[in-house]
Design a protein around this motif. Structure first.
Motif, short mmCIF file in Angstrom:
data_model
loop_
_atom_site.label_atom_id
_atom_site.label_comp_id
_atom_site.label_asym_id
_atom_site.label_seq_id
_atom_site.Cartn_x
_atom_site.Cartn_y
_atom_site.Cartn_z
N ARG A 52 0.81 -1.21 0.00
CA ARG A 52 0.00 0.00 0.00
C ARG A 52 0.85 1.27 0.00
O ARG A 52 0.42 2.31 -0.47
N LYS A 53 2.12 1.15 0.51
CA LYS A 53 2.99 2.32 0.57
C LYS A 53 3.67 2.61 -0.76
O LYS A 53 4.19 3.70 -0.97
N GLU A 54 3.69 1.62 -1.64
CA GLU A 54 4.38 1.78 -2.93
C GLU A 54 3.41 2.38 -3.94
O GLU A 54 2.68 1.67 -4.63
N LYS A 55 3.42 3.70 -4.01
CA LYS A 55 2.45 4.41 -4.83
C LYS A 55 3.01 4.90 -6.16
O LYS A 55 2.26 5.12 -7.12
N LEU A 56 4.34 5.14 -6.24
CA LEU A 56 4.94 5.60 -7.48
C LEU A 56 5.85 4.51 -8.03
O LEU A 56 6.81 4.10 -7.36
N ILE A 57 5.58 4.02 -9.22
CA ILE A 57 6.29 2.89 -9.79
C ILE A 57 6.86 3.31 -11.14
O ILE A 57 6.16 3.94 -11.96
N PHE A 58 8.12 2.96 -11.38
CA PHE A 58 8.80 3.35 -12.62
C PHE A 58 9.18 2.10 -13.42
O PHE A 58 9.63 1.09 -12.85
N ILE A 59 9.01 2.18 -14.75
CA ILE A 59 9.24 1.05 -15.64
C ILE A 59 10.14 1.51 -16.78
O ILE A 59 9.89 2.55 -17.40
N SER A 60 11.18 0.73 -17.08
CA SER A 60 12.09 1.09 -18.17
C SER A 60 12.50 -0.17 -18.92
O SER A 60 12.16 -1.28 -18.53
N GLY A 61 13.25 0.04 -19.99
CA GLY A 61 13.76 -1.10 -20.74
C GLY A 61 13.74 -0.85 -22.22
O GLY A 61 13.49 0.27 -22.69
N ALA A 62 14.00 -1.91 -22.97
CA ALA A 62 14.16 -1.81 -24.42
C ALA A 62 12.87 -1.39 -25.11
O ALA A 62 11.77 -1.71 -24.66
N ASN A 63 13.03 -0.64 -26.20
CA ASN A 63 11.88 -0.34 -27.04
C ASN A 63 11.29 -1.64 -27.57
O ASN A 63 12.02 -2.53 -28.02
#
Length: 442
Positions: free
Chosen positions: A258-269
């Motif tokens: 519940r505390k993890e509100k901002l999530i970032f995703i990256s990687g190959a096109n």
């Protein structure tokens, strides 16, 4: 929806409701077209006839709903079918049908009707029996009365047909009395039907159709648990929009506290980031509306609103893509609340890494203040480095032997897609140096 998707009788019941609504709508259209006529009650009889057919056929299905909306509606149908008034309605409709069956069973053309008006001056009181009038018309045209065919009235003939029936009603007092009595007794019928929203019915049938499609494609489905503490997690969640592209669906997992509100995703096109984002959005949308989700297991908090920031093009004649994306993002943040979800795909891509990082910092502060949960797909290594070091949850495209797997996994590692693009074209650092004329290009 669990009971509807698994029960053929319930599906058939909803389909019958859909047909009934169509019939009532058709009757309403005809009624409006004939509102200038004096005797328009005949169209109420038509509508009630369709209603009687619906009640008799729907009551035989005997579906037992747990949904309050459909249970209440079905119970009213069952009680209606066994009521004395309903039996009287059916008998009255038979009498109506008998009165104008002769009209229906003749093929009526505009020419016939015009001949009646001009040659036989069809006015109230002109003839005591409508059948005699028809026989005179047929005889004058060299036709025998017994040469009757099934009528098929086209929509364009409705004005003529309505006038014709209205005249018949005016010349048949017993029929007119029957129709008026039916309309008095059942004047609230259409209102009662409308209490069950057609949107609910159509939505349920669409869900059944989607369920069948996903089942045929072997897509895992479940009804998720509702999380009271804000945890969110899915196992084997898939982006079902890929079916429209005939593309294989690669399911992914996600588990957040519940505390993890901002999530970032990256990687190959082309590594599956956007599909991952869509899968999360679909599961949250469906699950919050009581519909099955395309995942093997799921747990989610109820979501009031979902904001999607998927920039497609810049405003060429205005401020440009960066300003446009910033306006979109700020508008979503201004409206967002604690039970909201924001899905942002390649936000602030119209600027450089340093400027993008500053905007992500400012924007993440706005989101945290609102209490919403947000997923950000970004290609900026500066952004990923900063938020990884700050302890935010980070997901990345998983690669095996230099190839994308379309699997998105939680990882503290972040990278640009440049190296994978180079491998795709058979290039490495040394190869680039050689192409650019030696070691002068770093």
């Amino acid at each position: 929806f669990a009971e509807i998707t698994g029960s053929e009788s319930k599906r058939q019941f909803l389909k019958k409701i859909r047909v009934l609504y169509k019939d009532v709508d058709n009757a309403a259209v005809i009624y409006k077209r004939q509102k200038h006529q004096q005797d328009i009650d005949i169209w109420g009889a038509y509508m009630l006839e369709k209603y009687a057919e619906f009640v008799k056929s729907a009551a035989e299905l005997k579906p037992e709903f747990s949904s309050q909306i459909f249970r209440t509606f079905y119970q009213s149908i069952e009680s209606e079918k066994s009521s004395e008034n309903f039996m009287k309605l059916c008998e009255s409709l038979k009498a109506v049908e008998a009165q104008y069956a002769k009209i229906r069973n003749m093929r009526i053309y505009a020419g016939f009707f015009n001949s009646m008006i001009t040659d036989y001056k069809m006015e109230p009181g002109a003839y005591e029996n409508i059948t005699d009038t028809l026989e005179k018309l047929l005889s004058a045209m060299g036709l025998e009365a017994e040469h009757k065919q099934s009528a098929y009235i086209q929509l364009g003939d409705l004005d003529l047909y309505g006038t014709y029936l209205s005249f018949m009603v005016s010349r048949t007092p017993s029929l007119k009395d029957i129709i008026k009595r039916i309309n008095v007794e059942y004047e609230n019928m259409a209102k009662a039907v409308a209490e069950t929203s057609i949107d609910d019915v159509l939505f349920a049938l669409d869900c059944c159709e989607l369920y069948d499609i996903l089942k045929d494609h072997g897509i895992a489905m479940c009804f998720p648990q509702i999380s009271d503490n804000g945890d969110l997690g899915f196992e084997d969640a898939g982006d079902i929009t890929l079916l429209l592209q005939n593309t294989e669906i690669v399911p992914n997992d996600v588990m957040l506290s519940r505390k993890e509100k901002l999530i970032f995703i990256s990687g190959a096109n082309g590594g599956g980031k956007t599909s991952f984002l869509r899968a999360i959005g679909i599961c949250c949308l469906f699950g919050s509306r009581g519909v099955f989700i395309p995942a093997r297991e799921g747990r989610l908090p109820l979501t009031d609103h979902i904001f999607t920031l998927f920039p497609k093009s810049e405003k060429l004649m205005q401020e440009g893509r960066f300003v446009t994306e910033k306006e979109m993002a700020e508008a979503a943040a201004a409206c967002a609340g604690e039970e909201n979800l924001i899905l942002a795909n390649e936000l602030f891509s119209g600027t450089n890494g340093g400027n993008a990082l500053e905007n992500y910092k400012a924007y993440s502060g706005q989101i945290e203040k609102s209490g919403a949960r947000a997923f950000f797909v970004t290609h900026f290594p500066e952004v990923m480095k900063h938020f990884t070091e700050c302890g935010y949850p980070v997901f990345a495209c998983k690669a095996e032997a230099g190839r994308v797997t379309y699997k998105i996994v939680r990882s503290r590692e972040y990278s640009s897609s440049v190296s994978q693009i180079l491998r795709k074209y058979g290039l490495d650092r040394d190869g680039l140096k050689e192409r650019f004329g030696g070691g002068s290009h770093d």
